[in-house]
Write an enzyme that holds these catalytic residues in place. Structure first.
Site, short mmCIF file in Angstrom:
data_model
loop_
_atom_site.label_atom_id
_atom_site.label_comp_id
_atom_site.label_asym_id
_atom_site.label_seq_id
_atom_site.Cartn_x
_atom_site.Cartn_y
_atom_site.Cartn_z
N ASP A 446 0.85 -1.20 0.00
CA ASP A 446 0.00 0.00 0.00
C ASP A 446 0.89 1.24 0.00
O ASP A 446 2.11 1.15 0.17
CB ASP A 446 -0.87 -0.05 1.28
N GLU A 449 2.70 5.11 -3.89
CA GLU A 449 2.69 6.08 -5.02
C GLU A 449 4.03 6.82 -5.13
O GLU A 449 4.38 7.14 -6.27
CB GLU A 449 1.55 7.09 -4.81
N ASP A 524 -8.90 3.42 -2.41
CA ASP A 524 -9.90 3.91 -1.46
C ASP A 524 -11.16 4.43 -2.13
O ASP A 524 -11.36 5.64 -2.30
CB ASP A 524 -9.28 4.99 -0.56
#
Ligand code: MIG
Length: 820
Positions: A446, A449, A524
C-alpha cells in the site's frame, strides 16, 4: 491588497493553464535529410540534428524513438519492458521522393520527409490506421514551462495523432472514468487519492498504453515514458489525439491489430505476462483496517465458518505492526503470529499482511546495535533493525542536496528505499523472511505512489534522487516506477524465500509491466452507488491495459454502506479475480452478516457460486496468463465488430462465456441488458434469448442478471468452504448449445500452488458437445500436459431447457459420451 490580487491572478493563471498545454507551440522535429536501413529497422537523420529510429520487433510491433536536436542516445533502459530479444522478421524499406516506406507482412510505416510525419497503414489493404497530425515535437524554448508540474523535470516531448471522427479510445490503466476515453484528458502521476470519485485524475497508477478503435479496426500505442505524462483524446482539439511527457524520451510502440486480443497478446509479450497466482487467490478474502488483536481475527474466521460463508484469506492492515514499523509484529496484539497462522490454516484460511514503503525514521537510542534473532517479534523501540540496516547499507533515498529524504507517513517521520538499487531490492525482498517464517501467505503493498502526508501531490519529492542505473535521476522520472520496483522486490523476495510456491502480491500503485510482479486493487473507493458503478469500467479498462488480476474493496472503502449496496457490490465482485471485502477504520462494519440475515443469505449464495465456478474462473485466468487477454472483459473485447458494445460499461463478461449485468442503483428490480448477436441463456432459468438486442431482465435483490453464451460449456465443482477443501469431484460441465446444437470448452487444471505449470505440469482437457437427434454426443479429448488430478467423475448437463445428464469417469484418454 496588491499582493492579494497578484496572487489571485497567479492562481487564475494556474487554474486556466492546468490541462492546457498547447502542444502546437512546441518545436517540431526537422525534415528528413538521410535514411539508413539497419538490421532491425531504419534510422532517419533530420535537418535539425534530430534522429528518429524505427525498430521492427515483430510484424505487428514497431518501436518509434526520437531524439530532438541530437542523436539517439546509446543508453536505452526501461523497467517496463520484459522482452528485449526479438527476432527481427523480414521487412523492406523503399524510398521515394516524398517519403520512406518500411513494410512488414502486417504493417506499412510511411514517413513523409518534409514535414516529418509518420503514418501506419495496413500492409494488405494499405488502409490508414494511425497518422501524425503534426511532426513529433519538443519544448525547445521552454514555452510549456509554465504549464508543467515540474518545470525542472526536463523537456516536454509530444506526439500528435489525427483524431478519427469515429475513433474510440480504451486503456490507460487505472482511471476513474468511463470505458471509452474519447474526449478525455488524462494525467499519469501516481497519486494517493482517498475517496476518489468519477473524473478524479490522476489516481494511483500509471499505464501509458491505449488502444484506438475505428469501425472494428484497432491499434495500440504504448508510450514508455515514466515522467508525468498526458493523454488527450480529443479534449483540447477535435483535430488531434495527443500524448506527451514532462521529460524523458519520445519513445513509443505501435501495435498493429486489427484485433484487440492480438494487441493485448503483443503487449503482454513486450511488458510481461502475468504469472499465475496461487489458486487460493481466487478464494474469497476479508479485510478491515483495524482487525486486531489476534483473537479478533479468529473471531472473524469463526463467524465465517459458523455462518457457512466461504473464506480463504484474511488481511492484516497496518495495526498488526509495532508502531507501524514494517517487518515487525506488535507483541501485545499479535504475540505469536505463527500460532495464529497455524490455527487459521487448520480452518483453510491464510493471512496476508500489509507492507508500506515507509520505514520508520528511528536513529538508535543505544550505542550497541543489537543483533536480534527474531527481530520482527522483538521490541524495536530502542533500535529498529530495518532502519539500522538500511542506513548502514545506504539504501534510503536522499534529496539532491545530500540530505536524507524524510517523508511523513504512518510511522511518523520515515524513509523510503531507493528501489532502483538492485541490492536494495534484494535486501527488501529478503526482509520478507519476517513474514514467511511466521506463516504469512501473501503481501499487500500500500501507499507506494509513494504517498506522503507532508504533501500528497508529490511536490515534496521532486528533488529526491534515485540511483536509476547510474543516471541519478529525480522523482520526476522515478515516482511513477516506485511502486513497480517495490512490488518487484517483494515478488522476487517471496520467490527466493519460498521457491516451491507462487508469490501473491497486491499493490495499489503501479507502472506498465506491473503484471509480472503483482495483482492490484483500486484503492480507497466510496461506499456509494457511484463508487460501485465505477467498478465495471475500471476493471475492464485495467484488463485492456495489461492488468488482468483486479478487484475493488467489496462494499466500498469509505463511508457508510448498507445491505443493498453490499449485496449489489458482491454481485459484481463474485466473479472478479480479486474478491475482498475491506473497509476503512472509521467506516461502518461491513462483513457479509452486518446488515442482517436477509442480505447475508444472498451474499452466501453468490460466494458459493463463485467457488462452484472456480474451474471456469481459473481456466479463464490461465488464458489471461498465456494470452494477455483479461478475464474481466468489456463486451467489445469479445464483440469487436459490434459498435453497440463500444461504450457499454454497465455490463461485462467473464472470459468469452459469462455475461453479467449487475444492478448499480438502489431500488431496482429489473434492468435492460444488451445481448450481442448469438444465442444466450439466462443462467438462473435456462430461458433462451436471441441476441443483437436489449432484453429486460428481472433483477430483484437476490438476482444479478447473468447470461451464458450459447456454444459455451461451463465447468463447475461442488461448493466448498475454501479452495482445495475437497477434491474437485465431480466436475460438472454445464452445456449451453448454440444455434447449431454445439458447444465447446477447455478445462485448465494444475496443482494450484507451485510454479511447475511453467514446465508443463498442467492438464488441459477439451470438451465438445454436439446435438444428435434428441440427445447430445459429448467428446472428451485426451488431455494435454503432465498434471495428474487423480480419479474423478465428469458430469455433463445439457441446459437447453430440457435438463439431461450423463456421467463418466475421467479416464485420461479420449472418450465419447452420449447424453439422452
Ligand atoms: O492512509 O492501511 O488504500 O486499503 O486500509 C491510508 C490503511 C492507508 C490505504 C489503503 C487502505 C488501507 C489504509 N491505507
Amino acid at each position: 491588497m496588491m499582493k492579494l490580487s497578484a496572487s489571485v491572478v497567479l492562481l487564475l493563471t494556474v487554474l486556466l493553464t492546468v490541462h492546457s498545454q498547447d502542444i502546437t507551440r512546441l518545436q517540431k522535429i526537422g525534415a528528413v535529410t538521410r535514411v539508413t536501413k539497419t538490421d532491425k529497422g531504419l534510422t532517419v537523420a533530420c535537418n535539425d540534428q534530430s534522429e528518429v529510429q524505427l525498430t521492427v520487433l515483430a510484424p505487428d510491433l514497431i518501436r518509434v524513438r526520437a531524439s530532438f536536436a541530437k542523436p539517439i542516445p546509446s543508453r536505452d533502459h526501461s523497467w517496463a519492458i520484459d522482452k528485449l530479444d526479438w527476432t527481427t522478421p523480414s521487412f523492406s524499406v523503399n524510398e521515394t521522393g516524398d517519403s520512406i516506406k518500411l513494410t512488414t507482412s502486417e504493417v506499412e510505416v510511411v514517413i513523409n520527409r518534409s514535414p516529418l510525419l509518420v503514418e501506419f497503414r495496413d500492409a494488405r489493404t494499405h488502409a490508414l490506421i494511425n497518422a501524425d497530425e503534426q511532426p513529433m515535437s519538443y519544448d525547445a524554448r521552454g514555452d510549456l514551462a509554465a504549464t508543467m508540474f515540474d518545470p525542472k523535470a526536463g523537456q516536454f516531448v509530444a506526439v500528435s495523432k489525427k483524431l478519427g471522427f469515429d475513433e474510440h479510445f480504451y486503456g490507460l490503466g487505472e482511471k476513474a472514468a468511463h470505458l471509452d476515453k474519447r474526449r478525455g484528458h488524462f494525467v499519469n502521476w501516481n497519486s494517493d487519492t482517498p475517496g476518489y470519485t468519477e473524473g478524479k485524475d490522476p489516481i494511483y497508477q500509471t499505464i501509458p498504453f491505449y488502444i484506438g478503435l475505428t469501425r472494428g479496426i484497432a491499434y495500440g500505442i504504448f508510450f514508455d515514458n515514466s515522467y508525468r505524462s498526458y493523454f488527450d483524446f480529443g479534449r483540447s482539439s477535435q483535430q488531434r489525439a495527443w500524448f506527451g511527457a514532462e521529460g524523458g524520451e519520445l519513445n513509443y510502440y505501435f501495435f498493429q491489430g486489427p484485433s484487440i486480443k492480438k494487441i493485448l497478446g503483443r503487449y503482454a509479450d513486450l511488458t510481461g505476462h502475468m504469472p499465475l497466482p496461487p489458486l487460493w487467490a481466487l478464494g474469497n478474502q476479508q479485510s478491515r483496517w483495524g482487525y486486531y488483536p489476534d483473537s479478533m481475527v479468529e473471531e472473524v474466521v469463526r463467524e465465517y465458518r459458523g455462518r457457512d460463508l466461504p473464506l480463504d484469506v484474511v488481511h492484516l492492515d497496518i495495526d498488526y505492526m509495532q508502531g507501524y514499523r514494517v517487518f515487525t509484529f506488535d507483541p501485545k496484539r499479535f504475540p505469536n503470529p505463527r500460532a495464529l497462522a497455524d490455527k487459521l490454516s487448520a480452518q483453510g484460511v491464510r493471512l496476508i499482511t500489509i507492507v508500506d514503503p515507509g520505514v520508520k525514521y528511528q536513529p538508535s537510542t543505544t550505542d550497541i546495535i543489537q543483533e536480534f534473532n527474531r527481530p520482527e517479534l522483538t521490541l524495536q523501540d530502542k533500535s529498529y533493525y530495518v532502519f539500522e540496516q538500511g542506513m548502514q547499507k545506504k539504501y534510503f533515498q536522499h534529496r539532491r542536496n545530500g540530505e536524507l529524504f524524510i517523508p511523513r507517513v504512518w510511522p511518523g517521520d520515515s524513509v523510503f528505499v531507493d528501489f532502483t538499487l538492485p541490492d536494495a531490492r534484494r535486501w527488501w525482498g529478503d526482509l520478507h523472511r519476517a513474514y514467511v517464517e511466521n506463516g504469512i501467505a501473501g503481501i499487500w503493498n500500500d501507499m507506494n505512489e509513494p504517498a506522503d502526508f507532508v504533501d500528497q501531490t508529490g511536490k515534496n519529492q521532486l528533488d529526491v534522487v534515485s540511483y536509476d542505473e547510474g543516471e541519478h535521476s529525480t522523482h520526476a522520472k522515478n515516482r511513477n516506477v516506485f511502486a513497480f520496483l517495490m512490488s518487484r522486490a517483494t515478488y522476487e523476495g517471496l520467490q527466493r524465500l519460498r521457491p516451491d510456491q507462487r508469490p501473491y502480491v497486491i499493490t495499489r500503485a503501479a507502472y506498465a509491466g506491473i503484471q509480472r510482479y503483482s495483482t492490484m486493487w483500486t484503492g480507497d473507493t466510496n461506499s456509494t452507488w457511484e463508487g460501485l458503478a465505477l467498478n465495471i469500467p475500471m476493471f475492464t479498462t485495467l484488463g485492456l491495459s495489461g492488468e488482468p488480476f483486479v478487484g475493488s474493496d467489496v462494499g466500498g472503502f469509505m463511508g457508510r454502506g448498507n445491505g443493498e449496496l453490499l449485496v449489489r457490490s458482491y454481485q459484481v465482485s463474485f466473479v472478479a479475480p480479486f474478491c475482498r471485502n475491506h473497509k476503512t477504520i472509521d467506516g461502518y462494519d461491513q462483513e457479509p452478516w452486518r446488515f442482517g440475515k436477509y442480505y447475508e443469505a444472498i451474499i452466501r449464495k453468490y460466494l458459493k457460486l463463485r467457488y462452484q465456478l472456480l474451474p471456469f474462473l481459473y481456466t479463464t485466468l490461465e488464458e489471461s496468463h498465456r494470452t494477455g487477454v483479461p478475464l474481466f472483459r468489456p463486451l467489445l473485447l469479445n464483440y469487436q465488430d459490434d459498435p453497440d458494445t463500444y461504450n457499454l460499461d454497465d455490463e461485462f463478461m467473464i472470459g468469452s462465456d459469462l455475461l453479467v449485468a449487475p444492478v448499480l442503483r438502489p431500488d431496482v428490480t429489473e434492468r435492460l441488458v444488451y445481448l450481442p448477436k448469438g444465442t444466450w441463456y439466462d443462467y438462473w432459468t435456462n430461458k433462451r434469448y436471441t441476441g443483437g438486442t436489449m432484453v429486460r431482465a428481472p433483477a430483484p435483490l437476490e438476482t444479478v442478471p447473468l447470461f451464458v453464451r450459447g456454444g459455451a460449456i461451463i465447468p463447475t465443482i461442488p461448493e466448498m468452504d475454501f479452495v482445495g477443501q475437497k477434491k474437485s469431484d465431480p466436475i460438472t460441465f454445464l452445456v449451453y448449445p448454440d444455434e447449431t446444437g454445439s458447444a465447446t470448452a477447455a478445462l485448465y487444471e494444475d496443482d494450484g500452488n507451485s510454479p511447475a505449470y511453467k514446465q508443463g505440469v498442467f492438464r488441459r482437457t477439451d470438451v465438445a458437445a454436439r446435438r444428435q437427434g434428441t440427445g447430445y454426443t459429448v467428446t472428451v479429448k485426451a488431455p494435454q500436459g503432465s498434471f495428474n488430478p487423480g480419479a474423478r467423475q465428469f458430469r455433463f448437463m445439457i441446459n437447453d431447457g430440457r435438463a439431461r445428464t450423463a456421467s463418466v469417469n475421467d479416464t485420461g484418454v479420449e472418450q465419447v459420451v452420449s447424453v439422452r
